[in-house]
Design a protein around this motif. Structure first.
Motif, PDB file in Angstrom:
ATOM      1  N   ALA A 169      46.900  16.012   9.466  1.00  0.00           N
ATOM      2  CA  ALA A 169      46.394  17.354   9.209  1.00  0.00           C
ATOM      3  C   ALA A 169      46.199  18.148  10.493  1.00  0.00           C
ATOM      4  O   ALA A 169      46.323  19.379  10.499  1.00  0.00           O
ATOM      5  N   SER A 170      45.897  17.441  11.603  1.00  0.00           N
ATOM      6  CA  SER A 170      45.688  18.138  12.871  1.00  0.00           C
ATOM      7  C   SER A 170      46.987  18.651  13.476  1.00  0.00           C
ATOM      8  O   SER A 170      46.961  19.487  14.379  1.00  0.00           O
ATOM      9  N   LYS A 199      45.437  19.453  28.922  1.00  0.00           N
ATOM     10  CA  LYS A 199      45.658  20.871  28.614  1.00  0.00           C
ATOM     11  C   LYS A 199      46.752  20.919  27.553  1.00  0.00           C
ATOM     12  O   LYS A 199      47.934  20.754  27.846  1.00  0.00           O
ATOM     13  N   PRO A 200      46.388  21.140  26.272  1.00  0.00           N
ATOM     14  CA  PRO A 200      47.406  21.164  25.223  1.00  0.00           C
ATOM     15  C   PRO A 200      48.259  22.431  25.305  1.00  0.00           C
ATOM     16  O   PRO A 200      47.873  23.430  25.909  1.00  0.00           O
ATOM     17  N   ALA A 201      49.416  22.382  24.654  1.00  0.00           N
ATOM     18  CA  ALA A 201      50.239  23.575  24.498  1.00  0.00           C
ATOM     19  C   ALA A 201      49.524  24.541  23.560  1.00  0.00           C
ATOM     20  O   ALA A 201      48.678  24.146  22.746  1.00  0.00           O
ATOM     21  N   PRO A 202      49.829  25.838  23.652  1.00  0.00           N
ATOM     22  CA  PRO A 202      49.187  26.805  22.756  1.00  0.00           C
ATOM     23  C   PRO A 202      49.334  26.428  21.288  1.00  0.00           C
ATOM     24  O   PRO A 202      50.427  26.106  20.812  1.00  0.00           O
ATOM     25  N   GLY A 203      48.204  26.420  20.589  1.00  0.00           N
ATOM     26  CA  GLY A 203      48.196  26.078  19.177  1.00  0.00           C
ATOM     27  C   GLY A 203      48.214  24.590  18.884  1.00  0.00           C
ATOM     28  O   GLY A 203      48.285  24.189  17.721  1.00  0.00           O
ATOM     29  N   CYS A 204      48.115  23.747  19.936  1.00  0.00           N
ATOM     30  CA  CYS A 204      48.276  22.295  19.754  1.00  0.00           C
ATOM     31  C   CYS A 204      47.044  21.503  20.195  1.00  0.00           C
ATOM     32  O   CYS A 204      47.152  20.300  20.458  1.00  0.00           O
ATOM     33  N   GLY A 205      45.902  22.142  20.266  1.00  0.00           N
ATOM     34  CA  GLY A 205      44.718  21.440  20.758  1.00  0.00           C
ATOM     35  C   GLY A 205      44.076  20.503  19.754  1.00  0.00           C
ATOM     36  O   GLY A 205      43.416  19.534  20.135  1.00  0.00           O
ATOM     37  N   ALA A 206      44.272  20.755  18.452  1.00  0.00           N
ATOM     38  CA  ALA A 206      43.553  19.989  17.430  1.00  0.00           C
ATOM     39  C   ALA A 206      43.780  18.478  17.515  1.00  0.00           C
ATOM     40  O   ALA A 206      42.813  17.704  17.457  1.00  0.00           O
ATOM     41  N   GLY A 230      50.318  18.961  28.031  1.00  0.00           N
ATOM     42  CA  GLY A 230      51.091  18.516  26.876  1.00  0.00           C
ATOM     43  C   GLY A 230      52.071  19.551  26.365  1.00  0.00           C
ATOM     44  O   GLY A 230      51.945  20.740  26.629  1.00  0.00           O
ATOM     45  N   PRO A 231      53.074  19.105  25.580  1.00  0.00           N
ATOM     46  CA  PRO A 231      54.084  19.992  25.004  1.00  0.00           C
ATOM     47  C   PRO A 231      53.724  20.370  23.571  1.00  0.00           C
ATOM     48  O   PRO A 231      52.779  19.838  22.980  1.00  0.00           O
ATOM     49  N   SER A 232      54.530  21.254  22.998  1.00  0.00           N
ATOM     50  CA  SER A 232      54.294  21.685  21.618  1.00  0.00           C
ATOM     51  C   SER A 232      55.094  20.891  20.605  1.00  0.00           C
ATOM     52  O   SER A 232      54.758  20.891  19.423  1.00  0.00           O
ATOM     53  N   LEU A 263      40.878  20.554  27.630  1.00  0.00           N
ATOM     54  CA  LEU A 263      40.716  21.909  28.134  1.00  0.00           C
ATOM     55  C   LEU A 263      41.215  22.910  27.089  1.00  0.00           C
ATOM     56  O   LEU A 263      41.833  22.530  26.094  1.00  0.00           O
ATOM     57  N   ASP A 264      40.957  24.188  27.334  1.00  0.00           N
ATOM     58  CA  ASP A 264      41.525  25.174  26.409  1.00  0.00           C
ATOM     59  C   ASP A 264      43.029  25.266  26.640  1.00  0.00           C
ATOM     60  O   ASP A 264      43.574  24.696  27.585  1.00  0.00           O
ATOM     61  N   GLU A 265      43.711  25.990  25.783  1.00  0.00           N
ATOM     62  CA  GLU A 265      45.167  25.949  25.742  1.00  0.00           C
ATOM     63  C   GLU A 265      45.846  26.955  26.668  1.00  0.00           C
ATOM     64  O   GLU A 265      47.082  27.026  26.690  1.00  0.00           O
ATOM     65  N   SER A 266      45.092  27.688  27.447  1.00  0.00           N
ATOM     66  CA  SER A 266      45.674  28.724  28.289  1.00  0.00           C
ATOM     67  C   SER A 266      46.249  28.142  29.575  1.00  0.00           C
ATOM     68  O   SER A 266      45.848  27.061  30.024  1.00  0.00           O
TER      69      SER A 266
END
Length: 497
Positions: free
Chosen positions: A58-59, A153-160, A127-129, A182-185
């Protein structure tokens, strides 16, 4: 700065901040724990991954086109296997290696030595998306097993998925603060570098790798980078065309073809090309369109039109900018110098390049700057021989992609595809730094004494005895005996002089 251009003591540089991080209570407690205690946390994580798999599925909402079965097989199951590999192998891999007498120089008698593996410190994982759980997840558990503090540091939209992984790690006993998301920015990664890290592990594009490497160089921070790919497939005479077509269709379908080692360039003997074209079309016709970003669609439209103008044949429809989804694009009669075959592409695209033989195929493959992975299809013995000549970090024979999920295998690229490896024993060791310890036993320290007359002859005789040819060794033995007795014989060159 003082007059020697060194930072004054009240300036907190990134390097000094990294040192401070290493002395934080949570990190110190983790890094100093016995390896078996650290592995008990990894084992607990693995159990929680198995027990809560659908929470992880789900994440992974950033991959909406992917079914749950594919998420489990492509990301969750390989991550659990990577944990089990560490549980079995990490203690032995990270244990100090005692060096025995074999290979020790004779003039170092009485010296014992060992090689230790110690944590690097704070490791930033970017990390990648495309695989937002598997790739940073494996890198994180390897870094933690080695005793490091981890920032992701996750890719944008991939932090969950990373947030959920961190929660499961703390439930398994990881001290708070040792794993932080960290945040995704982009700013988050830049701030972490400025704040002080000891190593960076990046999965991303070649352009991102270049920019980050330049930033790290200013701080002398090492890195491991898995960058772009444009993978080659080599088809040998005698290969089964139907098997190849099914494999290529799988590569176009898996994860919407957003896989760094998906097939992109197929080098096939000219006499087999028509059969492969027909077989491919029968398999890819049923593949559904997949979402592709607007910038990628625009670039692909240009590349495809250029390739057709240069002589390639489009076996399927060319991509359109006005459609958010894209069906597989297959080009026949492609040339290795076409831009389509030399750029990183994250979309279902395949180019067939007819060749006379594998010598021409190897030359053609070298036209592309990327060397991440490759595949060979054909008789096993010939395929093994060809695999040894392919310039790539990973070569798979008679299959695509899936065998690289083996947790024992290191993974990494060459040239524009990056450097260093993750996964496997080698990937774990990349999360460490080496320390050597040498111990001199006994009381004899002849090298402490000042130079004496005759030392030159003694050393020359020893050098020739240990490393000269047979005749030189016999003469050197006589000289060495005489030198030890205090009756050194002048060197032949000196005697002639």
């Amino acid at each position: 700065m003082d007059r020697n251009n060194t930072p004054s003591s009240d300036v907190v540089t990134p390097w000094r901040r990294a040192v401070i991080h290493r002395h934080e209570a949570g990190f110190a407690a983790w890094s100093e724990q016995d390896i078996l205690a650290r592995l008990s946390v990894i084992r607990g994580l693995r159990h929680r991954i198995a027990e809560n798999a659908f929470d992880l599925v789900a994440s992974l909402k950033s991959r909406p086109a992917r079914q749950a079965a594919e998420s489990i097989s492509a990301e969750i199951l390989p991550l659990a296997e990577a944990c089990r590999f560490l549980e079995r192998e990490a203690a032995g891999l990270l244990a100090p290696k005692l060096l025995g007498r074999r290979g020790r120089p004779v003039w170092l008698f009485g010296v014992e030595a060992e090689v230790r593996r110690e944590p690097v410190g704070t490791i930033l994982i970017v990390g990648p998306s495309n695989y937002p759980l598997l790739l940073p997840g494996i890198q994180a558990v390897q870094a933690l097993t080695a005793g490091n503090r981890v920032l992701v540091k996750p890719a944008p939209g991939c932090g969950a998925p990373m947030v959920l992984l961190g929660r499961r790690l703390e439930e398994a006993g990881l001290p708070p603060g040792v794993f932080r998301v960290l945040d995704e920015s982009i700013d988050a990664a830049e701030d972490a570098i400025a704040d002080g890290i000891d190593k960076l592990v990046l999965t991303g594009s070649a352009d991102t790798g270049r920019a980050v490497a330049e930033r790290l160089a200013r701080h002398l921070v090492p890195s491991t980078m898995e960058l772009s790919g444009n993978d080659a497939v080599f088809v040998l005479p005698g290969a089964e065309v139907e098997l190849i077509a099914r494999a290529l269709a799988f590569g176009l379908r898996l994860n919407g073809s957003a896989t760094c080692i998906a097939p992109r360039r197929v080098f096939i003997p000219s006499g087999m090309a028509a059969d492969l074209e027909a077989a491919l079309l029968s398999h890819v016709g049923s593949l559904p369109p997949v979402p592709v970003s607007l910038p990628t669609r625009r670039r692909l439209a240009i590349l495809a039109q250029q390739a057709v103008a240069e002589g390639a044949r489009a076996l399927t429809d060319l991509p359109r900018e006005d459609s958010q989804a894209m069906a597989p694009l297959i080009l026949a009669d492609a040339a290795p110098t076409m831009a389509m075959l030399c750029e990183e592409i994250f979309a279902p695209v395949l180019s067939l390049v007819p060749v006379m033989d594998m010598e021409q195929a190897l030359d053609a493959a070298a036209a592309c700057p990327y060397a991440l992975g490759a595949s060979v299809f054909g008789p096993q013995d010939e395929a093994r021989t060809l695999a040894g000549r392919i310039d790539a970090g990973t070569v798979t024979i008679n299959d695509l992609i899936v065998p690289t999920a083996d947790p024992r295998l290191p993974f990494g690229g060459r040239h524009a595809s990056g450097w260093g490896v993750t996964r496997g024993a080698e990937g774990l060791l990349e999360m460490t730094q080496v320390k050597t310890v040498a111990i001199r036993k006994g009381r004899s320290r002849p090298h402490f004494a000042p130079p004496r007359q005759g030392d030159e002859a003694l050393m020359l005789a020893a050098l020739r005895l240990l490393h000269g040819g047979r005749g030189t060794r016999i003469a050197a033995l006589r000289r060495l005996v005489q030198a030890v007795r205090g009756r050194s014989v002048p060197d032949e060159k000196h005697r002639k002089g």
